[in-house]
Motif scaffolding. Structure first.
Motif, PDB file in Angstrom:
ATOM      1  N   ASP A 211       0.848  -1.184   0.000  1.00 49.77           N
ATOM      2  CA  ASP A 211       0.000   0.000   0.000  1.00 49.77           C
ATOM      3  C   ASP A 211       0.890   1.243   0.000  1.00 49.77           C
ATOM      4  OD1 ASP A 211      -1.566   2.245   1.116  1.00 49.77           O
ATOM      5  OD2 ASP A 211      -3.137   0.752   1.356  1.00 49.77           O
ATOM      6  N   GLN A 212       0.696   2.124  -0.960  1.00 48.46           N
ATOM      7  CA  GLN A 212       1.583   3.268  -1.119  1.00 48.46           C
ATOM      8  C   GLN A 212       1.545   4.216   0.071  1.00 48.46           C
ATOM      9  OE1 GLN A 212       3.954   3.853  -3.569  1.00 48.46           O
ATOM     10  NE2 GLN A 212       3.446   1.694  -3.842  1.00 48.46           N
ATOM     11  N   ARG A 213       0.381   4.320   0.722  1.00 46.38           N
ATOM     12  CA  ARG A 213       0.306   5.182   1.909  1.00 46.38           C
ATOM     13  C   ARG A 213       1.260   4.699   2.984  1.00 46.38           C
ATOM     14  NH1 ARG A 213      -5.415   3.907   3.818  1.00 46.38           N
ATOM     15  NH2 ARG A 213      -4.578   1.875   3.209  1.00 46.38           N
ATOM     16  N   LEU A 214       1.367   3.371   3.121  1.00 47.11           N
ATOM     17  CA  LEU A 214       2.164   2.784   4.189  1.00 47.11           C
ATOM     18  C   LEU A 214       3.614   2.588   3.764  1.00 47.11           C
ATOM     19  CD1 LEU A 214      -0.480   0.148   5.374  1.00 47.11           C
ATOM     20  CD2 LEU A 214      -0.122   2.485   6.204  1.00 47.11           C
ATOM     21  N   ALA A 215       3.811   2.198   2.508  1.00 49.40           N
ATOM     22  CA  ALA A 215       5.172   1.976   2.028  1.00 49.40           C
ATOM     23  C   ALA A 215       5.980   3.267   2.017  1.00 49.40           C
ATOM     24  CB  ALA A 215       5.130   1.364   0.632  1.00 49.40           C
ATOM     25  N   ALA A 216       5.298   4.401   1.875  1.00 46.29           N
ATOM     26  CA  ALA A 216       6.000   5.686   1.787  1.00 46.29           C
ATOM     27  C   ALA A 216       6.369   6.254   3.142  1.00 46.29           C
ATOM     28  CB  ALA A 216       5.136   6.688   1.031  1.00 46.29           C
ATOM     29  N   LEU A 217       5.923   5.647   4.237  1.00 44.51           N
ATOM     30  CA  LEU A 217       6.208   6.205   5.553  1.00 44.51           C
ATOM     31  C   LEU A 217       7.705   6.269   5.816  1.00 44.51           C
ATOM     32  CD1 LEU A 217       3.509   4.415   7.748  1.00 44.51           C
ATOM     33  CD2 LEU A 217       3.585   6.845   7.155  1.00 44.51           C
ATOM     34  N   GLY A 218       8.121   7.360   6.441  1.00 44.23           N
ATOM     35  CA  GLY A 218       9.517   7.514   6.814  1.00 44.23           C
ATOM     36  C   GLY A 218       9.849   6.707   8.056  1.00 44.23           C
ATOM     37  N   PRO A 219      11.098   6.742   8.488  1.00 39.04           N
ATOM     38  CA  PRO A 219      11.504   6.013   9.697  1.00 39.04           C
ATOM     39  C   PRO A 219      10.849   6.609  10.940  1.00 39.04           C
ATOM     40  CG  PRO A 219      13.280   7.422   8.925  1.00 39.04           C
ATOM     41  CD  PRO A 219      12.221   7.466   7.868  1.00 39.04           C
ATOM     42  N   ASP A 220      10.595   5.748  11.906  1.00 41.70           N
ATOM     43  CA  ASP A 220       9.892   6.121  13.132  1.00 41.70           C
ATOM     44  C   ASP A 220      10.895   6.200  14.280  1.00 41.70           C
ATOM     45  OD1 ASP A 220       8.462   6.148  15.517  1.00 41.70           O
ATOM     46  OD2 ASP A 220       6.954   4.716  14.862  1.00 41.70           O
ATOM     47  N   PRO A 221      11.117   7.386  14.877  1.00 36.33           N
ATOM     48  CA  PRO A 221      12.116   7.516  15.943  1.00 36.33           C
ATOM     49  C   PRO A 221      11.823   6.692  17.184  1.00 36.33           C
ATOM     50  CG  PRO A 221      11.477   9.671  15.093  1.00 36.33           C
ATOM     51  CD  PRO A 221      10.515   8.683  14.524  1.00 36.33           C
ATOM     52  N   ILE A 222      10.585   6.306  17.389  1.00 38.77           N
ATOM     53  CA  ILE A 222      10.250   5.536  18.590  1.00 38.77           C
ATOM     54  C   ILE A 222      10.662   4.079  18.440  1.00 38.77           C
ATOM     55  CG2 ILE A 222       8.313   4.745  20.040  1.00 38.77           C
ATOM     56  CD1 ILE A 222       6.939   7.386  19.458  1.00 38.77           C
ATOM     57  N   ARG A 223      10.681   3.584  17.242  1.00 35.88           N
ATOM     58  CA  ARG A 223      11.027   2.192  16.998  1.00 35.88           C
ATOM     59  C   ARG A 223      12.531   1.960  17.116  1.00 35.88           C
ATOM     60  NH1 ARG A 223       7.199  -0.909  13.725  1.00 35.88           N
ATOM     61  NH2 ARG A 223       9.020  -1.938  12.854  1.00 35.88           N
ATOM     62  N   GLU A 224      12.890   0.732  17.469  1.00 35.46           N
ATOM     63  CA  GLU A 224      14.304   0.390  17.583  1.00 35.46           C
ATOM     64  C   GLU A 224      14.992   0.389  16.223  1.00 35.46           C
ATOM     65  OE1 GLU A 224      16.038   0.153  20.357  1.00 35.46           O
ATOM     66  OE2 GLU A 224      14.199   0.678  21.432  1.00 35.46           O
ATOM     67  N   ASP A 225      14.227   0.173  15.154  1.00 32.48           N
ATOM     68  CA  ASP A 225      14.836   0.112  13.824  1.00 32.48           C
ATOM     69  C   ASP A 225      14.902   1.480  13.142  1.00 32.48           C
ATOM     70  OD1 ASP A 225      12.167   0.514  13.228  1.00 32.48           O
ATOM     71  OD2 ASP A 225      11.909  -1.297  12.025  1.00 32.48           O
TER      72      ASP A 225
END
Length: 258
Positions: free
Chosen positions: A123-137
Motif C-alpha cells: 500500500d503506497q500510503r504505508l510503504a511511503a512512511l519515513g523512519p519512526d524515531p520511537i522504533r528500535e529500527d
C-alpha cells in the motif's frame, strides 16, 4: 491529531491483552461495517502482533489478515479493565475486542480497515512512511536522505511534519525539537546543516520513547502552547502562529532559536 507516542502507547497497552491470543469476542458495532463480516473472517484467529509505525497501528492476525488504524483528528483507542467505564460512549465504538474481561475499543475511526498482510507491504500510503524515531529500527540515514530529497525552500518546521520524511512527529514534538536545538522552525530546510537536522530528531527521540512507554502526558512543553510566556531558557516571550501551506500551529522563541 494524536502523535506517534500516543499510538505506540496505545499499542503497548493492548499488547499484553491481545498479543498471542484469540479474542473472546470481536465485533464492529458501527453501521459502516454492516456488510464487512469482520467477526466471521477473524473468528478463531490469534493476534500475532500489535505494532505501530508513526501514527499508524497494526493488529496482525493469523492467516495473513491485518487491522490497520489511523485515528486522524477524531479517533481514539481505549483499553479498559474488567468493570471499568469506557472513556467514550458505547455508540461511538467502531471496533470492540474482548479478552479475559478486558475491552479494547477503537472509537470514532475514521481509518479502520481489514487488509491482507501483503497489501500492508505494498500500500503506497504505508510503504511511503519515513523512519519512526520511537522504533528500535529507526534509521536516521533514511531520515536525512528523504529530508534532502524534499524542497530545500520548505521551512524545516513543516518538513518535520511530513510523515514520508519522519513518521510520528506532530506539532508538539516539532516545536520542542526546534527549541531544543535552537533552530527557528521557519528556517528553510536547505539552510539547516546535516548535523543540526539529525540533532532535531535525536534531541526528542528519548523523550518520545519514554512517553510511548509511560504516558504521552509526560511530553516536555518548553514552547508548545506557551505563546506570550517566557522561554525557560532565555526568558524571551514565546511566539505562536501558523506555518506554511497547511497553516498548522507553530511555537518558537525568537531569542534563542536562530
Amino acid at each position: 491529531m494524536p502523535e506517534g507516542d500516543t499510538i505506540h502507547y496505545a499499542g503497548n497497552r493492548m499488547r499484553p491483552v491481545l498479543e498471542g491470543f484469540v479474542p473472546d469476542d470481536l465485533r464492529t458495532p458501527h453501521p459502516r461495517f454492516t456488510h464487512d463480516r469482520w467477526p466471521e473472517r477473524l473468528k478463531g484467529r490469534a493476534i500475532r502482533s500489535v505494532d505501530a509505525h508513526g501514527k499508524h497501528l497494526f493488529l496482525r492476525f493469523e492467516g495473513d489478515l491485518t487491522i490497520h488504524s489511523h485515528l486522524r483528528m477524531t479517533g481514539s483507542w481505549g483499553v479498559h479493565r474488567p468493570g471499568q467505564r469506557w472513556k467514550r460512549a458505547p455508540r461511538r465504538a467502531w471496533l470492540v475486542m474482548e479478552r479475559a474481561g478486558h475491552s479494547v475499543v477503537q472509537f470514532d475511526g475514521p481509518v479502520l480497515e481489514l487488509l491482507t498482510e501483503s497489501r500492508t507491504r505494498f500500500d503506497q500510503r504505508l510503504a511511503a512512511l519515513g523512519p519512526d524515531p520511537i522504533r528500535e529500527d529507526y534509521d536516521e540515514r533514511v531520515f536525512l536522505r528523504r529530508l534532502r530529497e524534499d524542497d530545500p525552500t520548505r521551512p524545516i518546521g513543516d518538513a518535520l511534519l511530513d510523515q514520508r520524511t519522519v513518521a510520528g512527529m506532530g506539532t508538539v514534538w516539532r516545536a520542542e525539537a526546534c527549541h531544543m536545538v535552537g533552530i527557528d522552525p521557519h528556517r528553510p530546510t536547505g539552510q539547516v546543516g546535516d548535523d543540526d537536522a539529525l540533532e532535531l530528531v535525536r534531541s526528542v527521540r528519548p523523550a518520545m520513547q519514554e512517553c510511548a512507554r509511560i504516558s504521552p502526558m509526560r511530553r516536555p512543553k518548553a514552547v508548545y502552547g506557551r505563546a506570550g510566556k517566557p522561554c525557560p531558557r532565555c526568558a524571551t516571550l514565546v511566539k505562536g502562529g501558523t506555518l506554511w501551506e497547511d497553516n498548522r500551529p507553530v511555537y518558537w522563541c525568537p531569542g534563542c532559536q536562530r
